[in-house]
Design a protein around this motif. Structure first.
Motif, short mmCIF file in Angstrom:
data_model
loop_
_atom_site.label_atom_id
_atom_site.label_comp_id
_atom_site.label_asym_id
_atom_site.label_seq_id
_atom_site.Cartn_x
_atom_site.Cartn_y
_atom_site.Cartn_z
N MET B 1 55.86 61.09 72.45
CA MET B 1 57.06 61.02 71.59
C MET B 1 57.89 62.30 71.79
SD MET B 1 57.26 59.89 67.57
CE MET B 1 55.84 60.81 67.04
N THR B 2 59.14 62.15 72.18
CA THR B 2 60.00 63.33 72.36
C THR B 2 60.48 63.80 70.99
OG1 THR B 2 62.03 62.04 72.44
CG2 THR B 2 60.84 62.32 74.52
N PRO B 3 60.96 65.06 70.89
CA PRO B 3 61.46 65.52 69.58
C PRO B 3 62.56 64.62 69.02
CG PRO B 3 61.19 67.37 71.08
CD PRO B 3 60.92 66.13 71.89
N LEU B 4 63.46 64.15 69.87
CA LEU B 4 64.54 63.31 69.35
C LEU B 4 64.01 61.97 68.85
CD1 LEU B 4 67.76 63.68 71.51
CD2 LEU B 4 67.43 64.13 69.08
N ALA B 5 63.05 61.43 69.55
CA ALA B 5 62.46 60.18 69.10
C ALA B 5 61.73 60.38 67.77
CB ALA B 5 61.50 59.64 70.16
N ALA B 6 61.07 61.54 67.62
CA ALA B 6 60.38 61.84 66.37
C ALA B 6 61.39 61.94 65.22
CB ALA B 6 59.59 63.14 66.50
N HIS B 7 62.50 62.57 65.49
CA HIS B 7 63.56 62.65 64.47
C HIS B 7 64.03 61.26 64.07
CE1 HIS B 7 65.46 66.75 63.84
NE2 HIS B 7 64.20 66.91 64.16
N ALA B 8 64.26 60.43 65.08
CA ALA B 8 64.76 59.08 64.78
C ALA B 8 63.76 58.34 63.90
CB ALA B 8 65.01 58.32 66.09
N ALA B 9 62.48 58.48 64.22
CA ALA B 9 61.46 57.73 63.47
C ALA B 9 61.23 58.32 62.09
CB ALA B 9 60.15 57.73 64.26
N ILE B 10 61.32 59.64 61.96
CA ILE B 10 60.91 60.29 60.71
C ILE B 10 62.09 60.56 59.78
CG2 ILE B 10 59.89 62.40 59.78
CD1 ILE B 10 58.03 62.40 62.25
N ARG B 11 63.18 61.10 60.33
CA ARG B 11 64.34 61.40 59.47
C ARG B 11 65.10 60.12 59.10
NH1 ARG B 11 68.00 65.86 58.89
NH2 ARG B 11 67.22 66.92 60.73
N PHE B 12 65.34 59.28 60.09
CA PHE B 12 66.17 58.09 59.85
C PHE B 12 65.33 56.84 59.55
CE2 PHE B 12 68.98 60.69 62.57
CZ PHE B 12 70.06 60.78 61.72
N GLY B 13 64.12 56.83 60.05
CA GLY B 13 63.29 55.65 59.85
C GLY B 13 62.34 55.83 58.69
N LEU B 14 61.22 55.15 58.73
CA LEU B 14 60.24 55.21 57.65
C LEU B 14 58.93 55.82 58.16
CD1 LEU B 14 60.93 51.62 56.27
CD2 LEU B 14 61.54 53.77 55.12
N ARG B 17 54.86 53.97 63.82
CA ARG B 17 53.65 53.14 63.84
C ARG B 17 52.95 53.31 65.19
NH1 ARG B 17 52.56 49.03 60.33
NH2 ARG B 17 51.45 47.98 62.02
N PRO B 18 51.61 53.14 65.21
CA PRO B 18 50.88 53.41 66.45
C PRO B 18 51.37 52.58 67.63
CG PRO B 18 49.37 52.81 64.67
CD PRO B 18 50.74 52.73 64.11
N GLU B 19 51.72 51.32 67.38
CA GLU B 19 52.05 50.46 68.51
C GLU B 19 53.52 50.55 68.89
OE1 GLU B 19 51.77 49.57 65.49
OE2 GLU B 19 53.24 48.04 64.96
N ALA B 20 54.32 51.32 68.10
CA ALA B 20 55.75 51.34 68.37
C ALA B 20 56.05 52.06 69.68
CB ALA B 20 56.49 52.03 67.22
N GLN B 21 56.81 51.42 70.54
CA GLN B 21 57.23 52.04 71.79
C GLN B 21 58.67 52.49 71.57
OE1 GLN B 21 55.33 52.38 74.77
NE2 GLN B 21 53.71 51.91 73.31
N LEU B 22 58.84 53.76 71.23
CA LEU B 22 60.20 54.21 70.99
C LEU B 22 60.95 54.29 72.31
CD1 LEU B 22 59.86 56.94 68.25
CD2 LEU B 22 60.52 54.55 68.06
N ALA B 28 70.49 55.09 70.62
CA ALA B 28 70.76 53.66 70.81
C ALA B 28 69.80 52.80 69.98
CB ALA B 28 70.63 53.30 72.29
N TRP B 29 68.57 53.29 69.84
CA TRP B 29 67.58 52.58 69.02
C TRP B 29 68.06 52.49 67.56
CZ3 TRP B 29 64.09 54.68 65.19
CH2 TRP B 29 63.08 53.80 64.79
N LEU B 30 68.68 53.58 67.08
CA LEU B 30 69.18 53.60 65.71
C LEU B 30 70.43 52.73 65.57
CD1 LEU B 30 68.71 57.40 64.93
CD2 LEU B 30 67.49 55.51 63.85
N THR B 83 60.19 46.60 62.14
CA THR B 83 60.58 47.22 63.41
C THR B 83 62.03 47.69 63.35
OG1 THR B 83 61.12 45.04 64.26
CG2 THR B 83 58.94 45.90 64.80
N ALA B 84 62.65 47.55 62.18
CA ALA B 84 64.01 48.08 61.97
C ALA B 84 63.98 49.07 60.80
CB ALA B 84 65.00 46.95 61.69
N PRO B 85 63.19 50.15 60.94
CA PRO B 85 62.97 51.03 59.78
C PRO B 85 64.21 51.78 59.32
CG PRO B 85 61.94 51.94 61.75
CD PRO B 85 62.41 50.57 62.11
N PHE B 86 65.15 52.06 60.22
CA PHE B 86 66.37 52.72 59.76
C PHE B 86 67.16 51.76 58.87
CE2 PHE B 86 71.02 53.48 60.69
CZ PHE B 86 71.16 54.52 59.78
N ALA B 87 67.27 50.50 59.28
CA ALA B 87 68.02 49.53 58.47
C ALA B 87 67.39 49.34 57.09
CB ALA B 87 68.10 48.19 59.21
#
Lengths: 399, 429
Positions: B1-14, B17-22, B28-30, B83-87
């Motif tokens: 997990m890159t730092p930006l991907a971690a930000h996307a998952a943690i700051r913007f998402g919820l 998850r172990p199986e999530a392939q960011l 673009a994912w957000l 799988t849409a944790p930001f939304a």
């Protein structure tokens, strides 16, 4: 004791107790002040004219309609406070304290703000200022008191899961809600505490939490966890009373009770909430035991409610209302008010009971005469309050 | 997990998850999540009213609490597995902005329906549409006492000698739209209350009324009304026009931008971030999708994580990191209650706080610690996940080296898991 063990013990808030070996030593380090002050915040704006009906005012019955209870002596009637005012029948225990000269009522009272927003008014009530401050007046008052002796609990105690703004500020306060289960081992806790200490936001709260648990578990040893479904405020109040009664316990505590925002169907909802308050205050008294004689309790809310009932048998946000001061140290049995009246032209903005007394005067009176704070400390607790001098004679100063 | 991907998952998402392939492109994912959410199924309003009536007939009936639990479990499962944790976070933000709560008993049975259909369905639509949907939903009409507010000069008011209840009108101006920064008066609050008279709830089939919003013309205060200098006509449309006016007011755009930036960036949000979100709302006529794109694009949101997780955020992130499915839903609900944030039960209309000062409280942190300890024990006993992979999912590159080292060399799996779950960085988002 090895350095490691000592550090862990300290982190658990037990260091003082172990090092001093009991209360005799703590006393030798200098007797702590014996006066106790509890502030109870009623969040949501208690309707002062229901809690303390002005049944003797000629305009009262017409304004209150079906919310006006029968006069004293009748079935379901209010409990008399001396001919002009009564107390809601759900406050029977508080009324008994009034009769025993241990509770007094303040009426037509309000803070200096005229906001009808719960959130703004509560922040101002707790800030003790005419603008929102990041810390509370009770915390600033604590800063004028000598620090607790080694091994004793923090002087200030926040009862409940959160520390209210009233007690936030530079002086660390304890916190108490319920007994812990699932506690990790001491070494793991020590490591987590060290990690948290490096975080300025989390560090102080984490350390305080551990400390509070060490102390609370000790003071309440043998206490079973509160049964489910009972009045949680009552259970909490009783525990707070016991903590305050402890010779090495806290001396100043804040509690809160919500459920006062009675926009609709007020008669039933308010009766229940008043009963919870009444039982809770009585449990606090019971928990304090003999220390009740050195205690003053201030019960206050952010503003009163409209003098007229609204369209849904409730009341909307208003201005002045009622407050209570009770305790064994209180010169009770009195209703303190400069009653503005409810008749034509007397209501504030033609809707609310007008304010004739500044709530800060009561708080300052208790800080001055009960806790012995000087003029400088009072001014720091309540900045720019020169127009609200301490209200004298609330407590018996020799108690 | 890159730092930006971690930000996307943690700051913007919820939380991850172990199986999530960011994806390689977190931005673009957000932004890919900024489109109308698929409808979440659940009981209808008619079923909610039927449950309510059943309990009125039989006080021992569990119909209302059963229906609430069905909704709450469905929400919990969504939070843990989406799988849409930001939304979903975005929808939760607006649910909290337009708070309804179990504290008003009558609303309880409808809170899930309210979240799904008044809020979530409009999460990336126009703010005025969300506001109107919320104000026409019985949960809000009951929660803020609007259903019984009656114009004093209306036929119903004259006959029953009943009148206004200004609760919804006051919270509308103070919390939901313009906020006190707009400088309105008590008179404006009363005027909005008059405009909204008649906005009520039908009593359903037995009374030959709809199961939901009903405009009671006989309770509506007659005459034109002037709010903040604007004239609005008598009738249902007058109230709707007033709400649209407030929803599109510049002060509302500013207040919403500030609140969004506070939620996603920092407790004291940087002014440029607020200004860009505000401009997005203004230029799009209050389009929440445009606001979401501005939030995601904010360079300030790439700063180190400074937000403290609320109890709800913390519990969801932990259960997601453990890779649980719907079997975690009952535990999530119980945990929210333990952490003093029971689902849809905010103590006041202002909703749950979004600031660290509320959550960094001693007892709150102790309860999180207790819960983390319990979870670590259960997880270790069940062999769900080892410390090292949990650290990678829960914290990724945001884990401090010291935390990972201690978790790796801990004396037991349980202790290793606990050190990760209770670490200070696990409290941040």
């Amino acid at each position: 004791m090895s350095p490691n063990l000592r550090r862990r013990s300290f982190l658990l808030g037990l260091g003082g107790a172990l090092a001093l070996g009991g209360s005799r030593m703590a006393l030798a380090a200098g007797p702590p002040g014996e006066k106790r002050l509890v502030v109870v915040l009623l969040r949501g704006a208690m309707d002062g004219l229901s809690a303390v009906p002005a049944y003797g005012d000629p305009a009262f019955a017409a304004l209150r309609g079906p919310l006006a209870l029968p006069e004293p002596g009748q079935e379901g009637g209010v409990l008399d406070l001396g001919g002009r005012f009564g107390m809601h029948p759900s406050l029977a225990r508080l009324h008994a304290l009034y009769a025993a000269n241990q509770a007094l009522v303040l009426h037509a009272i309000a803070g200096p703000w005229r906001s009808r927003s719960h959130f703004e008014a509560q922040d101002l009530l707790e800030s003790g200022a005419t603008q929102r401050l990041p810390d509370g007046w009770l915390n600033r008052a604590l800063s004028a008191m000598p620090p607790e002796p080694p091994g004793a609990a923090r002087r200030g105690l926040a009862a409940g899961l959160d520390v209210p703004l009233l007690l936030r500020g530079p002086v660390r306060v304890g916190s108490f809600a319920a007994r812990a289960r699932n506690r990790p081992d001491t070494e793991t806790l020590a490591l987590l505490a060290r990690w948290h200490a490096a975080d300025p936001q989390l560090g102080p709260a984490f350390a305080e939490g551990l400390r509070a648990r060490g102390f609370s578990a000790e003071a309440l040893a043998g206490q079973a966890p509160p049964p489910r479904g009972v009045n949680g405020f009552l259970v909490l109040a009783e525990s707070v009373g016991r903590l305050l009664a402890d010779p090495r316990g806290p001396r100043v505590a804040a509690m809160e009770l919500d459920g006062w925002d009675t926009h609709a169907a007020q008669a039933q909802r308010l009766g229940n909430t008043l009963r919870v308050l009444d039982e809770g205050l009585d449990a606090l008294r019971a928990g304090l035991g003999p220390a009740w004689s050195q205690t003053a309790v201030l019960v206050m809310t952010e503003f009163g409610r409209t003098a007229r009932i609204n369209g849904t048998q409730g009341t909307d946000h208003g201005t002045a209302g009622a407050a209570f001061v009770l305790g064994g140290a209180v010169r009770g049995g009195r209703v303190l008010t400069d009653w503005p009246g409810l008749g034509p032209g007397r209501l504030f903005e033609n809707r609310d009971l007008a304010a004739t007394m500044d709530l800060r005067r009561v708080a300052k009176g208790l800080l001055a005469d009960h806790l012995g704070l000087g003029a400088g400390a009072l001014a720091r607790a309540f900045p720019e309050s020169g127009d609200a001098p301490p209200l004298p004679d609330l407590v018996d100063r020799s108690a | 997990m890159t730092p930006l991907a971690a930000h996307a998952a943690i700051r913007f998402g919820l939380g991850n998850r172990p199986e999530a392939q960011l994806p390689a492109d977190p931005r673009a994912w957000l932004t890919g999540q900024i489109s109308p959410l698929p409808e979440a199924p659940g009981p209808s309003l008619a079923e909610a009213f039927a449950a309510q009536r059943q309990r009125q007939r039989d006080p021992t009936s569990q119909a209302v609490s059963d229906l609430f639990r069905t909704e709450a479990l469905a929400w919990s499962t969504r939070m843990i597995t989406t799988t849409a944790p930001f939304a979903e976070r975005w929808a939760n933000f607006w649910t909290n902005h337009l708070t309804t709560s179990r504290r008003a008993g009558q609303a309880t049975v409808m809170l899930g329906h309210y979240q799904r259909l008044a809020i979530r369905a409009h999460a990336f639509g126009r703010f005025e549409d969300m506001l109107l949907a919320a104000y026409r939903h019985p949960a809000m009409l009951f929660y803020l006492d609007q259903s019984g507010s009656i114009g004093p000069s209306s036929p119903a008011g004259q006959r029953a000698r009943r009148g206004l209840n200004e609760n919804l009108a006051r919270e509308c101006m103070e919390l939901h739209t313009v906020t006190p920064a707009a400088g309105y008066s008590q008179e404006d609050v009363t005027t909005l209350a008059r405009l909204l008279t008649g906005w009520s709830v039908g009593r359903g089939a037995p009374a030959n009324e709809p199961e939901g919003f009903l405009f009671r013309a006989r309770a509506h205060e007659p005459g034109d009304k002037i709010l903040l200098g604007r004239t609005f006509p008598e009738g249902e449309e007058g109230g709707a026009e007033a709400l649209r006016f407030l929803a599109g007011h510049p002060a509302t755009h500013h207040a919403l931008a500030l609140k969004l930036a506070r939620h996603f960036v920092a407790d004291a949000p940087p002014a440029p971030a607020v200004a860009r979100i505000e401009a997005a709302l203004r230029d799009s006529g209050g389009d929440l999708a445009a606001a979401a794109r501005a939030v995601v694009a904010a360079p300030e949101a790439r700063a180190p994580l400074r937000k403290l997780r609320s109890g709800q955020d913390y519990a969801i992130a932990v259960l997601r990191a453990l890779g649980l499915g719907d079997e975690g839903a009952p535990m999530l609900l119980g945990t929210l209650a333990r952490l003093n944030q029971p689902l849809w039960t905010a103590p006041a209309p202002i909703g749950w706080s979004d600031e660290a000062s509320e959550w960094a409280a001693p007892e709150q942190l102790m309860r999180r610690l207790d819960w983390a300890s319990e979870i670590a024990g259960r997880t270790a006993a069940a062999g769900v996940i080892e410390p090292e992979p949990l650290g990678e999912v829960l914290l990724g590159p945001l884990a401090r080296a010291e935390t990972m080292a201690a978790a790796r060399r801990a004396g037991s799996v349980r202790e290793g898991l606990l050190l990760l779950l209770a670490s200070p960085e696990a409290q941040r988002r």
